[in-house]
Design an enzyme around this catalytic site. Structure first.
Site, mmCIF file in Angstrom:
data_model
loop_
_atom_site.group_PDB
_atom_site.id
_atom_site.type_symbol
_atom_site.label_atom_id
_atom_site.label_comp_id
_atom_site.label_asym_id
_atom_site.label_seq_id
_atom_site.Cartn_x
_atom_site.Cartn_y
_atom_site.Cartn_z
ATOM 1 N N LYS A 52 52.968 -31.227 -21.828
ATOM 2 C CA LYS A 52 54.417 -31.136 -21.971
ATOM 3 C C LYS A 52 55.009 -32.455 -22.456
ATOM 4 C CE LYS A 52 54.672 -27.570 -18.410
ATOM 5 N NZ LYS A 52 54.933 -27.246 -16.991
ATOM 6 N N GLN A 96 56.457 -29.647 -11.346
ATOM 7 C CA GLN A 96 55.221 -28.922 -11.600
ATOM 8 C C GLN A 96 54.682 -28.286 -10.327
ATOM 9 O OE1 GLN A 96 53.806 -28.476 -14.690
ATOM 10 N NE2 GLN A 96 52.405 -27.073 -13.671
ATOM 11 N N ASP A 119 62.661 -24.644 -16.823
ATOM 12 C CA ASP A 119 61.551 -23.735 -16.521
ATOM 13 C C ASP A 119 62.050 -22.313 -16.278
ATOM 14 O OD1 ASP A 119 58.968 -24.663 -16.756
ATOM 15 O OD2 ASP A 119 58.936 -25.639 -14.803
#
Length: 292
Positions: A52, A96, A119
């Site tokens: 990412k 995460q 997200d």
């Protein structure tokens, strides 16, 4: 049999993102900014976050990685999230997963400002998606929809079977495929580990989305001729054959299933790359104020 090639699609879309990011910089004097929080040293998480960050740099975004050890307290993590929420120079924030057992992932997800939730996991974004309102769509389902759009896959009136009901992939994917849009307008069956006669249901599918997290779960006898198969699974196994020391397998037995399909996504090289694209597009939209 044709390949739903995540490498091709992601490269093309990232070119567009890079151009938009450059235009944004020329107008505002700043780059879209994504912050990623990584707790601990899980191998998969390390790989995902590194990818990412690397992709942010490639398209002209600013990226910041905040690291904590496994023993970070929940209060300390929440305090950091609140601080980033208040930072106007940050457009997107991701934490995460998975997190250590002593930290509640639901509490962490809810703590992220939904306007920076690139997200797409915050309850407000999921709720707005249910109502077909502007929102940040979860990155993996968003990436899959972008892939279907790129390849002009006809979905209207098709029977889609989604295997797996997680809030990250399965459930939002079922909503996106069913809603009145293109791609979309499918008749969707959402299945899971408790579904009875699962192979029989999957055999009826024109489109299969496999997101159950089990290596080679979908076998050739579960797939009808000409089906479209989208493999979301990323199952890591140790391997002496690769430099990384592990090998990735999908939820679909690719070698046996692929000859029966009209389109299929590989693992690696498929949906995983599109997840990154979904995240980048959400971050760019946040920076430009296109959603909130």
């Amino acid at each position: 049999m044709e390949i739903l090639d995540g490498k091709v699609v992601s490269a093309r879309i990232k070119e567009d993102i890079a151009k938009e990011a450059n235009d944004f910089f020329e107008v505002t004097g700043r780059k879209p900014h994504l912050v990623a929080i990584l707790v601990g040293h899980d191998g998969g998480s390390e790989t995902y976050v590194a990818s990412k960050i690397r992709n942010c740099e490639k398209v002209g975004f600013k990226s910041t990685l905040v690291r904590y050890e496994d023993n970070v307290t929940e209060d300390e993590l929440l305090a950091k999230i609140n601080k980033i929420n208040d930072n106007e120079a940050v457009d997107g924030l991701i934490v995460q997963l998975p997190l250590p057992e002593h930290i509640d992932p639901e509490k962490v997800t809810a703590a992220i400002d939904y306007r920076k939730d690139v997200d797409g996991f915050h309850p407000i974004n999921l709720g707005r998606m249910m109502r077909n309102l502007p929102c940040f769509i979860p990155a993996t389902p968003y990436g899959i929809m972008l892939m279907l759009e790129y390849y002009q896959i006809e979905t209207e009136g098709k029977h889609a079977v989604v295997i797996g009901r997680s809030n990250i992939v399965g459930s939002p994917m079922s909503i996106l495929l069913a809603r009145n849009s293109n791609p979309g307008n499918c008749t969707v069956t959402l299945t899971h580990s408790k579904t009875q006669n699962l192979p029989d249901i999957v055999r009826q599918a024109d489109i299969i989305v496999a997101a159950i997290g089990r290596k080679n779960f979908v076998t050739a006898d579960m797939v009808k001729e000409g089906a479209i198969v989208i493999d979301v699974g990323i199952n890591r196994e140790e391997s002496s054959e690769t430099k990384s020391g592990y090998k990735l397998y999908g939820d679909v037995d690719y070698e046996q299933v692929a000859p029966k399909t009209s389109w299929i996504s590989p693992v690696p090289g498929g949906v995983g790359l599109m997840t990154i694209v979904g995240l980048l597009k959400n971050t760019l939209k946040s920076a430009k104020g296109d959603i909130y």
